[in-house]
Design an enzyme around this catalytic site. Structure first.
Site, PDB file in Angstrom:
ATOM      1  N   LEU A  11       0.835  -1.203   0.000  1.00 20.87           N
ATOM      2  CA  LEU A  11       0.000   0.000   0.000  1.00 20.87           C
ATOM      3  C   LEU A  11       0.871   1.254   0.000  1.00 20.87           C
ATOM      4  O   LEU A  11       1.618   1.498   0.946  1.00 20.87           O
ATOM      5  CB  LEU A  11      -0.897   0.021   1.231  1.00 20.87           C
ATOM      6  CG  LEU A  11      -1.772  -1.218   1.439  1.00 20.87           C
ATOM      7  CD1 LEU A  11      -2.656  -1.030   2.662  1.00 20.87           C
ATOM      8  CD2 LEU A  11      -2.617  -1.489   0.197  1.00 20.87           C
ATOM      9  N   ARG A  18       0.961  13.705   7.287  1.00 18.30           N
ATOM     10  CA  ARG A  18       1.674  14.008   8.526  1.00 18.30           C
ATOM     11  C   ARG A  18       3.178  14.242   8.330  1.00 18.30           C
ATOM     12  O   ARG A  18       3.865  14.707   9.225  1.00 18.30           O
ATOM     13  CB  ARG A  18       1.418  12.884   9.552  1.00 18.30           C
ATOM     14  CG  ARG A  18      -0.017  12.874  10.070  1.00 18.30           C
ATOM     15  CD  ARG A  18      -0.379  11.577  10.791  1.00 18.30           C
ATOM     16  NE  ARG A  18      -0.756  10.505   9.859  1.00 18.30           N
ATOM     17  CZ  ARG A  18      -1.136   9.286  10.217  1.00 18.30           C
ATOM     18  NH1 ARG A  18      -1.186   8.958  11.501  1.00 18.30           N
ATOM     19  NH2 ARG A  18      -1.459   8.376   9.309  1.00 18.30           N
ATOM     20  N   LYS A  25       5.369  10.401   1.192  1.00 24.34           N
ATOM     21  CA  LYS A  25       5.936   9.750   2.382  1.00 24.34           C
ATOM     22  C   LYS A  25       6.809   8.545   2.040  1.00 24.34           C
ATOM     23  O   LYS A  25       7.942   8.441   2.531  1.00 24.34           O
ATOM     24  CB  LYS A  25       4.815   9.312   3.334  1.00 24.34           C
ATOM     25  CG  LYS A  25       5.329   8.470   4.498  1.00 24.34           C
ATOM     26  CD  LYS A  25       4.300   8.284   5.569  1.00 24.34           C
ATOM     27  CE  LYS A  25       3.202   7.334   5.188  1.00 24.34           C
ATOM     28  NZ  LYS A  25       2.284   7.103   6.313  1.00 24.34           N
ATOM     29  N   THR A  84      -7.459   2.277   3.094  1.00 27.50           N
ATOM     30  CA  THR A  84      -6.615   1.105   2.843  1.00 27.50           C
ATOM     31  C   THR A  84      -7.433  -0.062   2.270  1.00 27.50           C
ATOM     32  O   THR A  84      -6.909  -0.866   1.502  1.00 27.50           O
ATOM     33  CB  THR A  84      -5.915   0.676   4.140  1.00 27.50           C
ATOM     34  OG1 THR A  84      -6.884   0.656   5.213  1.00 27.50           O
ATOM     35  CG2 THR A  84      -4.801   1.643   4.537  1.00 27.50           C
ATOM     36  N   ASP A 109       4.746   1.978   4.585  1.00 29.05           N
ATOM     37  CA  ASP A 109       5.409   2.825   5.581  1.00 29.05           C
ATOM     38  C   ASP A 109       5.845   2.040   6.819  1.00 29.05           C
ATOM     39  O   ASP A 109       5.965   2.592   7.899  1.00 29.05           O
ATOM     40  CB  ASP A 109       4.504   4.009   5.968  1.00 29.05           C
ATOM     41  CG  ASP A 109       3.220   3.579   6.664  1.00 29.05           C
ATOM     42  OD1 ASP A 109       2.933   2.362   6.713  1.00 29.05           O
ATOM     43  OD2 ASP A 109       2.504   4.460   7.181  1.00 29.05           O
ATOM     44  N   TYR A 356      41.061  18.764  -4.580  1.00 28.38           N
ATOM     45  CA  TYR A 356      39.856  18.289  -5.255  1.00 28.38           C
ATOM     46  C   TYR A 356      40.273  17.437  -6.443  1.00 28.38           C
ATOM     47  O   TYR A 356      41.028  17.897  -7.320  1.00 28.38           O
ATOM     48  CB  TYR A 356      38.983  19.457  -5.748  1.00 28.38           C
ATOM     49  CG  TYR A 356      37.849  18.954  -6.612  1.00 28.38           C
ATOM     50  CD1 TYR A 356      36.862  18.132  -6.064  1.00 28.38           C
ATOM     51  CD2 TYR A 356      37.789  19.235  -7.978  1.00 28.38           C
ATOM     52  CE1 TYR A 356      35.845  17.606  -6.855  1.00 28.38           C
ATOM     53  CE2 TYR A 356      36.774  18.714  -8.769  1.00 28.38           C
ATOM     54  CZ  TYR A 356      35.811  17.906  -8.208  1.00 28.38           C
ATOM     55  OH  TYR A 356      34.812  17.379  -8.978  1.00 28.38           O
ATOM     56  N   TYR A 377      36.157  21.187 -15.215  1.00 31.26           N
ATOM     57  CA  TYR A 377      35.007  21.836 -15.837  1.00 31.26           C
ATOM     58  C   TYR A 377      35.458  23.148 -16.446  1.00 31.26           C
ATOM     59  O   TYR A 377      36.029  24.000 -15.759  1.00 31.26           O
ATOM     60  CB  TYR A 377      33.963  22.070 -14.735  1.00 31.26           C
ATOM     61  CG  TYR A 377      32.650  22.633 -15.190  1.00 31.26           C
ATOM     62  CD1 TYR A 377      31.951  22.050 -16.250  1.00 31.26           C
ATOM     63  CD2 TYR A 377      32.094  23.740 -14.556  1.00 31.26           C
ATOM     64  CE1 TYR A 377      30.726  22.568 -16.661  1.00 31.26           C
ATOM     65  CE2 TYR A 377      30.872  24.258 -14.951  1.00 31.26           C
ATOM     66  CZ  TYR A 377      30.196  23.673 -16.004  1.00 31.26           C
ATOM     67  OH  TYR A 377      28.985  24.181 -16.403  1.00 31.26           O
ATOM     68  N   ALA A 413      55.995  23.057  -7.954  1.00 33.20           N
ATOM     69  CA  ALA A 413      55.009  23.685  -7.070  1.00 33.20           C
ATOM     70  C   ALA A 413      54.381  24.892  -7.761  1.00 33.20           C
ATOM     71  O   ALA A 413      55.037  25.593  -8.531  1.00 33.20           O
ATOM     72  CB  ALA A 413      55.679  24.119  -5.764  1.00 33.20           C
TER      73      ALA A 413
HETATM   74  C1  UD1 Z   1      -2.978   1.929   9.380  1.00 37.38           C
HETATM   75  C2  UD1 Z   1      -4.071   1.028   9.929  1.00 37.38           C
HETATM   76  C3  UD1 Z   1      -3.868   0.909  11.440  1.00 37.38           C
HETATM   77  C4  UD1 Z   1      -2.498   0.343  11.738  1.00 37.38           C
HETATM   78  C5  UD1 Z   1      -1.394   1.176  11.059  1.00 37.38           C
HETATM   79  C6  UD1 Z   1      -0.081   0.442  11.149  1.00 37.38           C
HETATM   80  C7  UD1 Z   1      -6.041   1.333   8.498  1.00 37.38           C
HETATM   81  C8  UD1 Z   1      -7.363   1.964   8.370  1.00 37.38           C
HETATM   82  N1  UD1 Z   1      -5.349   1.580   9.629  1.00 37.38           N
HETATM   83  O1  UD1 Z   1      -3.152   3.205   9.973  1.00 37.38           O
HETATM   84  O2  UD1 Z   1      -4.858   0.040  11.972  1.00 37.38           O
HETATM   85  O3  UD1 Z   1      -2.277   0.298  13.122  1.00 37.38           O
HETATM   86  O4  UD1 Z   1      -1.693   1.359   9.660  1.00 37.38           O
HETATM   87  O5  UD1 Z   1       0.999   1.203  10.668  1.00 37.38           O
HETATM   88  O6  UD1 Z   1      -5.631   0.603   7.617  1.00 37.38           O
HETATM   89  N2  UD1 Z   1      -2.825   3.950   1.805  1.00 37.38           N
HETATM   90  C9  UD1 Z   1      -3.266   3.689   0.518  1.00 37.38           C
HETATM   91  N3  UD1 Z   1      -4.470   4.191   0.123  1.00 37.38           N
HETATM   92  C10 UD1 Z   1      -5.246   4.947   0.954  1.00 37.38           C
HETATM   93  C11 UD1 Z   1      -4.788   5.190   2.272  1.00 37.38           C
HETATM   94  C12 UD1 Z   1      -3.571   4.672   2.674  1.00 37.38           C
HETATM   95  O7  UD1 Z   1      -2.580   3.011  -0.249  1.00 37.38           O
HETATM   96  O8  UD1 Z   1      -6.331   5.380   0.518  1.00 37.38           O
HETATM   97  C13 UD1 Z   1      -1.492   3.427   2.213  1.00 37.38           C
HETATM   98  C14 UD1 Z   1      -0.552   4.510   2.705  1.00 37.38           C
HETATM   99  O9  UD1 Z   1       0.212   5.000   1.637  1.00 37.38           O
HETATM  100  C15 UD1 Z   1       0.292   3.762   3.732  1.00 37.38           C
HETATM  101  C16 UD1 Z   1      -0.611   2.654   4.226  1.00 37.38           C
HETATM  102  O10 UD1 Z   1      -1.691   2.552   3.297  1.00 37.38           O
HETATM  103  O11 UD1 Z   1       1.439   3.181   3.147  1.00 37.38           O
HETATM  104  C17 UD1 Z   1      -1.178   2.955   5.618  1.00 37.38           C
HETATM  105  O12 UD1 Z   1      -1.871   4.194   5.581  1.00 37.38           O
HETATM  106  P1  UD1 Z   1      -1.771   5.235   6.765  1.00 37.38           P
HETATM  107  O13 UD1 Z   1      -2.606   6.403   6.401  1.00 37.38           O
HETATM  108  O14 UD1 Z   1      -0.389   5.464   7.150  1.00 37.38           O
HETATM  109  O15 UD1 Z   1      -2.538   4.406   7.899  1.00 37.38           O
HETATM  110  P2  UD1 Z   1      -2.387   4.541   9.472  1.00 37.38           P
HETATM  111  O16 UD1 Z   1      -3.191   5.691   9.942  1.00 37.38           O
HETATM  112  O17 UD1 Z   1      -0.973   4.482   9.867  1.00 37.38           O
HETATM  113 CA    CA Z   2       0.925   4.483   8.774  1.00 39.07          CA
END
Ligand code: UD1
Ligand code: CA
Length: 459
Positions: A11, A18, A25, A84, A109, A356, A377, A413
C-alpha cells in the site's frame, strides 16, 4: 512452503499528510533507500506470483522509481475513493479472477518488516486455516495505531482505529501492524461489504476483520516479539527514531562481523554498504549508498563516502568527502580536506591534503601535492585527467583537463598544468604566457563584455 498461491499487495497510495512534505511519504529516505524500497526489497524476496503496488498520490514519481528499481512490481492505480480497504480492493481487481491463494498485504510505511516475520505469518495463517491473520504487537505506547479488540474467549473480534476508539479501546496495547494475510476469496467477499462510516470517512481494510468474524470465518493474530519491525512511519519524528534504531542494528551487525566501529552513535551506515574484516571506522563517519570498504581499511573521523569503493588497507580522512564513483586502491590514501568524485586512485597512491580530484584516473604509487585542484570543468563541459604511476606532483597545482601526465613525471610547485607532461619529464610553467590585461579581456563567448562586467562591479 506449500503449493498454495501467494500474491503480495503493498500500500503506497496515501498522501502522507503528517510528513508535511512535497515528497510522498514512501519516497522519504531511510539508510540509503526509500521507505517503499525497504518494503519492496522484503516483498520481492518472498516467493510470490506477483507484488502489486497501489499508487495514487504522486503516482508518476513513485511509478518511475518502481520501474527503475523494482521493474517486476505490478503498479495499480487507486481511484478517488480513499482508504486502505479501497487500495486492496483495486489491486484485487488486477489479480487474475481465478486466483484462489493468499493475499499478503503490507503497508509501504513499515520499513523494518523482514522476510522471516512475513514467512512466520504465512505459516501461522496456513497451518491455522484462517481466513485472515493479522500481524500485531503489544506496545507500551500504542498511540496512533489501530487497536486489536479481542472477544472474551481471546479471539480477534475487530480492529478499531485510534480516531474511532472509545476510552476502553484506547487502553488496549495490542496494535495492528498494518501487515496481514488473507484468503483471497474471503477477502474479496469482505471488501465488497466495506462501509466508510468512520472518523476519516474512508474504507478501512481493518474493517475486513470484523466482517470476516461476523461470517464465522476464523481471524487470527500473530504477535511479533520485536516491536521495531512493525514501527510505522507517519511523521518525521518517527522517521528519525526508526533511522536511529536501524543504524544501531547495522553497526552492531558489522561489529559482530569483525569491523571496529568506535562510536556507533555518530556513525551512519546505509543498508547496502559492505565492510571488510578488521576495517576501522572512526566517529562521525557516513557511509552511503552502494559503498564498499575493504578489509583493514581505516576511515575517519568525520568522513562522508557516497557510492564509492575503498580497497583493502586504504586510509581515508580525517575530514574527507568521497563522492560517487571514487575508487581508492589498496594501500591508497585520501587525506584531510580532500574531495573526490569519479576518481580512480591506484594502488598505493596518495592524495594527502587539501585537494579536489574530479573525473580523474591516477595510476599506482603516485603522490599528489598538497592543495591540488583537478579543474575538470571549463564552464561548459567536463573533461578528464590522467596521471600515470610513480608520479610526484608539486604543491598547489591546477591540472586543467583534459590533461595527461606520464609515468614517473614531476610537476613543480604552483604550476597551472595546461599541457601534457611526458613520462619522466618535469612540468612547470606550462601555462600560456599572458599579461593580466590579456586575461581580463579574454572572456568566454556569450558572457558580458569586460567593460559591462567592471561597471556592474563598481555599483
Ligand atoms: C494503518 C491502519 C492501522 C495500523 C497502522 C499500522 C487502516 C485503516 N489503519 O493506519 O490500523 O495500526 O496502519 O501502521 O488501515 N494507503 C493507501 N491508500 C489509501 C490510504 C492509505 O494506499 O487510501 C497506504 C498509505 O500510503 C500507507 C498505508 O496505506 O502506506 C497505511 O496508511 P496510513 O494512512 O499510514 O494508515 P495509518 O493511519 O498508519
Ligand atoms: Ca501508517
Amino acid at each position: 512452503m506449500s503449493a498454495r498461491g501467494l500474491v503480495c499487495v503493498v500500500l503506497a497510495a496515501g498522501s502522507g499528510t503528517r510528513m508535511v512534505s512535497s515528497t510522498p511519504k514512501v519516497m522519504h529516505q531511510l539508510a540509503g533507500r526509500t521507505l517503499l524500497g525497504h518494503v519492496m526489497a522484503t516483498a520481492s524476496s518472498l516467493d510470490t506470483q506477483g507484488v502489486y503496488v497501489v499508487l495514487r498520490h504522486q503516482k508518476e514519481l513513485i511509478g518511475e522509481y518502481l520501474s527503475q528499481s523494482f521493474p517486476a512490481a505490478i503498479q495499480v492505480e487507486q481511484d478517488e475513493i480513499s482508504g486502505t480497504g479501497r487500495a486492496v480492493e483495486v489491486s484485487l481487481s488486477k489479480i487474475p479472477a481465478n486466483f484462489d491463494g493468499d493475499v499478503l498485504v503490507i503497508s509501504g510505511d513499515v520499513p523494518l518488516m523482514d522476510v522471516e516475520t512475513l514467512e512466520a505469518l504465512i505459516q501461522t495463517h496456513r497451518s491455522g486455516k484462517a481466513s485472515a491473520t493479522i500481524l500485531t504487537a503489544v506496545l507500551d505506547d500504542p498511540t496512533g495505531y489501530g487497536r486489536i479488540v479481542r472477544a472474551s474467549d481471546g479471539q480477534v473480534a475487530k480492529i478499531v482505529e485510534q480516531l474511532d476508539a472509545n476510552p476502553d479501546e484506547l487502553e488496549i496495547q495490542e496494535i495492528n501492524a498494518g501487515v496481514y494475510i488473507f484468503d483471497a476469496a474471503h477477502l474479496r467477499q469482505a471488501l465488497s461489504h466495506l462501509q466508510s462510516h468512520n472518523a476519516q470517512g474512508e474504507r478501512y481494510l481493518t474493517d475486513a476483520a470484523a466482517l470476516l468474524v461476523e461470517d464465522r470465518n476464523p481471524v487470527m493474530a500473530e504477535i511479533v516479539s520485536d516491536n521495531w519491525l512493525v514501527h510505522g512511519i507517519n511523521d518525521r519524528a518517527q522517521l528519525s527514531e526508526v533511522a536511529k534504531e536501524l543504524n544501531s542494528r547495522l553497526c552492531k551487525a558489522w561489529q559482530l562481523s569483525g569491523v571496529t566501529i568506535l562510536d556507533p552513535d555518530s556513525t551512519w551506515i546505509d543498508v547496502q554498504v559492505t565492510i571488510g574484516q578488521d576495517a576501522v571506522i572512526h566517529p562521525a563517519t557516513h557511509l552511503r549508498g552502494l559503498t564498499s570498504i575493504g578489509a583493514n581499511a581505516e576511515i575517519g573521523p568525520s568522513v562522508v563516502i557516497e557510492n564509492s569503493t575503498v580497497q583493502d588497507f586504504a586510509k581515508v580522512g580525517p575530514f574527507a568527502y568521497l563522492r560517487a564513483g571514487t575508487d581508492l586502491g589498496t594501500n591508497g590514501k585520501i587525506g584531510s580536506f580532500v574531495e573526490t568524485k569519479n576518481a580512480k586512485i591506484g594502488k598505493g597512491s596518495k592524495v594527502p591534503h587539501l585537494s579536489y580530484v574530479g573525473d580523474a584516473e591516477i595510476g599506482e604509487e603516485s603522490n599528489i601535492g598538497a592543495g591540488t585542484i583537478f579543474a575538470n570543468y571549463d564552464g561548459v563541459n567536463k573533461h578528464s585527467s590522467k596521471i600515470g604511476s610513480f608520479v610526484r606532483t608539486g604543491s598547489h597545482n591546477v591540472f586543467v583537463a583534459p590533461i595527461s601526465i606520464g609515468d614517473g613525471a614531476y610537476t613543480a610547485a604552483g604550476t597551472v598544468v595546461r599541457k601534457d607532461v611526458a613520462p619522466g619529464e618535469l612540468g612547470m610553467n606550462v601555462a600560456p604566457q599572458r599579461n593580466i590585461a590579456d586575461w581580463v579581456i579574454s572572456k568566454r563567448p556569450g558572457t558580458k563584455s569586460s567593460e559591462a562586467a567592471s561597471k556592474s562591479k563598481t555599483k
